[in-house]
Design a protein around this motif. Sequence first.
Motif, PDB file in Angstrom:
ATOM      1  N   SER A  17       0.750  -1.089   0.032  1.00 37.25           N
ATOM      2  CA  SER A  17      -0.170  -0.085   0.046  1.00 37.25           C
ATOM      3  C   SER A  17       0.818   1.265  -0.053  1.00 37.25           C
ATOM      4  O   SER A  17       1.760   1.239   0.653  1.00 37.25           O
ATOM      5  N   ASP A  18       0.197   2.270  -0.715  1.00 37.48           N
ATOM      6  CA  ASP A  18       0.867   3.716  -0.747  1.00 37.48           C
ATOM      7  C   ASP A  18       0.579   4.427   0.597  1.00 37.48           C
ATOM      8  O   ASP A  18       1.411   5.133   1.090  1.00 37.48           O
ATOM      9  N   LEU A  19      -0.353   3.801   1.469  1.00 41.14           N
ATOM     10  CA  LEU A  19      -0.697   4.741   2.643  1.00 41.14           C
ATOM     11  C   LEU A  19      -0.684   3.722   3.840  1.00 41.14           C
ATOM     12  O   LEU A  19      -1.209   2.711   3.853  1.00 41.14           O
ATOM     13  N   PHE A  20      -0.237   4.343   4.665  1.00 40.38           N
ATOM     14  CA  PHE A  20       0.012   3.678   6.250  1.00 40.38           C
ATOM     15  C   PHE A  20      -1.414   3.946   6.902  1.00 40.38           C
ATOM     16  O   PHE A  20      -1.971   3.310   7.645  1.00 40.38           O
ATOM     17  N   TYR A  21      -1.764   5.603   6.898  1.00 42.60           N
ATOM     18  CA  TYR A  21      -2.681   6.152   7.622  1.00 42.60           C
ATOM     19  C   TYR A  21      -3.672   6.392   6.636  1.00 42.60           C
ATOM     20  O   TYR A  21      -3.620   7.190   5.903  1.00 42.60           O
ATOM     21  N   HIS A  22      -4.892   5.416   6.456  1.00 42.08           N
ATOM     22  CA  HIS A  22      -5.830   5.337   5.288  1.00 42.08           C
ATOM     23  C   HIS A  22      -7.019   6.234   5.661  1.00 42.08           C
ATOM     24  O   HIS A  22      -7.578   5.577   6.867  1.00 42.08           O
TER      25      HIS A  22
END
Length: 234
Positions: A157-162
Amino acid sequence: MSTPHNEAKKGDFAKTVLMPGDPLRAKYLAEHYLENVRQVNGVRGMLGFTGTYKGKEVSIMGSGMGMPSIGIYSYELYTEYDVENIIRIGSAGSIHKDVHIRDVIIAQGASTDSNFAHQYELPGTFSALSSYELLEKAVNCAKAKNVHYHVGNILSSDLFYHADVETNKRWQNMGLLGVEMESYALFCTAAYLGKKALTLLTVSDSLVNDEPDTTAEEREKTFTDMMEIALEIA
């Protein structure tokens, strides 16, 4: 020949490079497992080392966090330093109820929410797979060491905090084992350049089971099953 991100000279890296995301994990691994070890890179604190393991030359270098970072370092290692194999050794969050803290995931492939593969201008969606040759060796080594492991698909994923708190549940419904942030880019880069790549992950936390998370120090120093598998097959 150095690059903007790597001060090593041609020949400083072995044909196989182990790549943890954390450069301190690279340092720990080099200091505790390699003989005749020397530091070959320190640009931007992305530590790289080369030494021998059981008489075989091996390199270890951090990749940083996320696909842009590992995309840069893996591309340069493959193209500028004649590296043939990169084995990512990282941590992952479990999104499968049967995958528990400290289990090892051997990634067969990586799904993604990233647009990393747009650069190849493909007329469809690219399935990013690991090297079967490296994967088979890792499975055989895990069996011999009696390590609790899983083989399958992961999410990069490009996002840790989605912002979408339900996103992991939708990936979970597709049977994915865990989520991390690098492997899709590594597998794409290896495929495009005709090289080999594999990802080994230790589960550091679970998004589906009520289990205590590992600490930063534990992630740096105690994920030894994964580290030793990677060293054995390097």
